[in-house]
Enzyme design. Structure first.
Site, mmCIF file in Angstrom:
data_model
loop_
_atom_site.group_PDB
_atom_site.id
_atom_site.type_symbol
_atom_site.label_atom_id
_atom_site.label_comp_id
_atom_site.label_asym_id
_atom_site.label_seq_id
_atom_site.Cartn_x
_atom_site.Cartn_y
_atom_site.Cartn_z
ATOM 1 N N ARG A 1 16.161 -13.636 19.244
ATOM 2 C CA ARG A 1 16.889 -12.884 18.219
ATOM 3 C C ARG A 1 18.026 -13.701 17.636
ATOM 4 O O ARG A 1 18.654 -14.486 18.345
ATOM 5 C CB ARG A 1 17.516 -11.618 18.806
ATOM 6 C CG ARG A 1 16.534 -10.609 19.290
ATOM 7 C CD ARG A 1 17.256 -9.348 19.761
ATOM 8 N NE ARG A 1 16.313 -8.421 20.350
ATOM 9 C CZ ARG A 1 15.896 -8.470 21.614
ATOM 10 N NH1 ARG A 1 16.369 -9.381 22.429
ATOM 11 N NH2 ARG A 1 15.017 -7.610 22.087
ATOM 12 N N SER B 1 19.125 -16.578 28.747
ATOM 13 C CA SER B 1 18.902 -15.694 29.900
ATOM 14 C C SER B 1 18.106 -16.351 31.007
ATOM 15 O O SER B 1 16.993 -15.922 31.356
ATOM 16 C CB SER B 1 18.213 -14.425 29.419
ATOM 17 O OG SER B 1 18.919 -13.913 28.335
ATOM 18 N N ASP C 1 22.218 -12.863 29.506
ATOM 19 C CA ASP C 1 22.028 -11.571 28.818
ATOM 20 C C ASP C 1 22.751 -10.423 29.522
ATOM 21 O O ASP C 1 23.232 -9.481 28.882
ATOM 22 C CB ASP C 1 20.537 -11.237 28.599
ATOM 23 C CG ASP C 1 19.680 -11.376 29.852
ATOM 24 O OD1 ASP C 1 20.207 -11.779 30.903
ATOM 25 O OD2 ASP C 1 18.469 -11.089 29.771
HETATM 26 C C1 BGC Z 1 16.813 -14.779 34.623
HETATM 27 C C2 BGC Z 1 18.162 -14.162 34.376
HETATM 28 C C3 BGC Z 1 18.053 -13.115 33.297
HETATM 29 C C4 BGC Z 1 16.969 -12.116 33.635
HETATM 30 C C5 BGC Z 1 16.795 -11.043 32.569
HETATM 31 C C6 BGC Z 1 15.758 -13.713 34.872
HETATM 32 O O1 BGC Z 1 14.503 -14.290 34.972
HETATM 33 O O2 BGC Z 1 16.856 -15.649 35.723
HETATM 34 O O3 BGC Z 1 19.109 -15.133 34.025
HETATM 35 O O4 BGC Z 1 19.287 -12.463 33.182
HETATM 36 O O5 BGC Z 1 15.740 -12.796 33.787
HETATM 37 O O6 BGC Z 1 16.491 -11.583 31.352
#
Ligand code: BGC
Length: 519
Positions: free
Chosen positions: A121, A183, A236
């Site tokens: 996004r 994320s 995130d």
């Molecule tokens: C990541 C995290 C992320 C989560 C949700 C996981 O696979 O390691 O950093 O916050 O996914 O997106």
């Protein structure tokens, strides 16, 4: 009757008996195979069981691992990563909106990029007169090859998407601060830099691990001729917490349940033992737990989870995530159905498709579980169109629904246990013991209102999952405490929150007094 006639009659009777015997035998064997399918179902159900006592063990294990992860790097599978976010936007109610967090001259337009799940996004967030007055979000799927290609290709794609968005939206009249929601697990050195620890959720760009993520994006932005730099590099969960806190000051944690799963929360700096001497203006810092990697022997693990783990690129990692998140739930159900197909004839001959990994997406799993038509017509359609299994009888369709239900319930209950673990660590689970800082502030009868911001496609798009999670939270916490906890869904919080954090941390902001203290 002559001899011949008698012979024919005897022959016919013998054939009839043989046919009858064959039919009886076939029915008996069909019944035995059906019983086998049902036995596999029962076995799976038992393996996935999450009675309250077990959930409480998971809660306690989560708290123990949180302490261990805060005590030393590598002390636990829970990484408990520092975010360097010590101030959160605070916009609840017009008079107080952002006055604490932002200087007025920082009103304006902020951008953020949100990369990390199925979708990518670009966001534009307009802050003015004390509130988010406008936001625009553009979303696109991340081409699969980019998730496994090179660092440069991925970041060029991201930078070009931002460039064309900016050209369409504002020309070059842009604040130079950019929020970047990335994320994946990142070891941060500051609020605007940090290196990738490892990939999750099927991403695997080898040359990226260990690199500074913000620098990679800054380089790509420069290659595109954009004079914009990453001001806030956030997970995130952190973005979601920022937006949650902006709307509701009682927000102390954020949870994502989408393609992946994770949580962050506000911790007191004196409880972050591994960084003794860490000073923040607020005395607190957002900690990114990376709970997807949580592990405990109390987790209800089945042979199907082991098979799933073997199929993934990050074997032995993200065990909690693999039981909870959208990337994996459909696949767990597929593995169960495949075994049933192999050991019984419930799906007839046309069950080959069930041997294809990841053919049953979590979207289908949810649609199957949510089909409330009397003849399970949606289940029939999915089996027929997507799994190429035509004519599955009603009892077989019910079996499929049950498998999807078991997978869903376990996932939701474990997510609830994770949330309860955070509440317990913060002394907000009503147990009267504040395990963080030992202040003992939360006692029965004096429950503080607590909000948890929550986001992610699985949670937002799957009502049955939400119901199970809510129910489990009540089971674990008890009704009274559960009433003091609000799970609040934020929209695009990961991206909008990152833009707000970019604003909070933009380099021209010097006013230390402008921060909103978070503990
Ligand atoms: C990541 C995290 C992320 C989560 C949700 C996981 O696979 O390691 O950093 O916050 O996914 O997106």
């Amino acid at each position: 009757m002559g001899r011949v006639g008698l012979g024919v009659a005897v022959g016919c009777a013998a054939v009839t008996c043989a046919i009858a015997a064959a039919l009886v035998a076939r029915r008996a064997s069909a019944r035995a195979r059906w019983r086998r399918a049902v036995a596999l179902l029962r076995e799976f159900e038992e393996g996935c069981a999450t009675p309250p006592a077990r959930l409480r063990q998971v809660v306690d294990a989560m708290v123990v691992e949180m302490h261990a992860g805060l005590a030393s790097d590598g002390g636990s599978k829970l990484k408990m990563l520092l975010t360097f976010v010590d101030a959160l936007p605070n916009g609840y109610g017009p008079p107080r909106f952002l006055t604490a967090a932002l200087a007025w001259n920082e009103e304006g337009i902020y951008y953020s990029i949100d990369l990390g799940g199925t979708n990518f996004r670009v966001l534009r967030v307009e802050v003015g007169s004390g509130s988010v007055i406008n936001q625009k979000v553009e979303q696109q799927l991340i081409p699969e090859e980019l998730a496994k290609g090179t660092t440069e290709d991925l970041f060029n794609f991201v930078a070009l998407a931002l460039k064309s968005f900016l050209e369409r939206e504002d020309g070059q009249d842009v604040k130079k601060a950019l929020g970047f929601t990335f994320s994946f697990p990142v070891r941060q050195n500051s609020v605007s830099s940090g290196s990738l620890i490892r990939w999750t959720k099927g991403f695997s760009i080898g040359d990226m691990v260990g690199k500074d993520v913000a620098q990679c994006l800054n380089d790509a932005l420069a290659r595109c001729g954009l004079d914009v730099r990453v001001t806030a590099l956030v997970n995130d969960t952190t973005g979601t917490l920022a937006l949650g806190h902006y709307y509701d000051e009682d927000t102390v944690a954020a949870v994502i349940i989408g393609s992946g799963t994770n949580a962050c929360y506000i911790e007191r700096t004196d409880a972050i033992i591994k960084c003794q001497g860490l000073l923040t203006n607020s005395g607190g810092m957002v900690v990114n737990m990376e709970w997807g990697n949580f592990w405990s022997s109390h987790l209800p693990r089945t042979p199907y989870d082991i098979s799933l783990d073997d199929e993934t690129q990050n074997r032995n990692d993200q065990g909690f995530e693999k039981m909870i998140s959208g990337m994996y739930l459909g696949e767990i159900a597929r593995l169960v159905l495949h075994r049933m197909a192999q050991e019984s004839d419930v799906f007839g001959d046309a069950s080959d498709s069930l041997s294809n990994p990841f053919i049953l997406s979590t979207l289908f799993l949810a649609a199957i579980r949510e089909d409330d038509s009397p003849d399970l017509s949606e289940v029939r359609r999915i089996l027929q169109e997507h799994l190429k299994i035509p004519d599955a009888p009603l009892k077989t369709r019910r079996l499929v629904v049950k498998v999807c239900d078991i997978v869903t319930r376990r996932a939701a209950c474990l997510a609830a246990a994770g949330i309860a673990g955070i509440l317990k660590k913060l002394g907000r689970d009503g147990s009267g013991v504040a395990s963080s800082g030992g202040s003992g502030r939360a006692t029965r009868g004096q429950l503080r209102r607590t909000a948890v911001a929550i986001e992610g496609g699985l949670y937002q798009g799957y009502p049955v999952f939400r119901e199970y999670l809510d129910e489990a939270l009540v089971e674990i916490l008890g009704e009274e405490v559960a009433r003091s906890v609000t799970l609040r869904v934020t929209e695009d919080g990961s991206g909008v929150g990152a833009a707000l954090l970019a604003a909070v941390h933009s380099s021209n902001r010097q006013q230390q007094g402008g921060r909103s203290h978070i503990v």
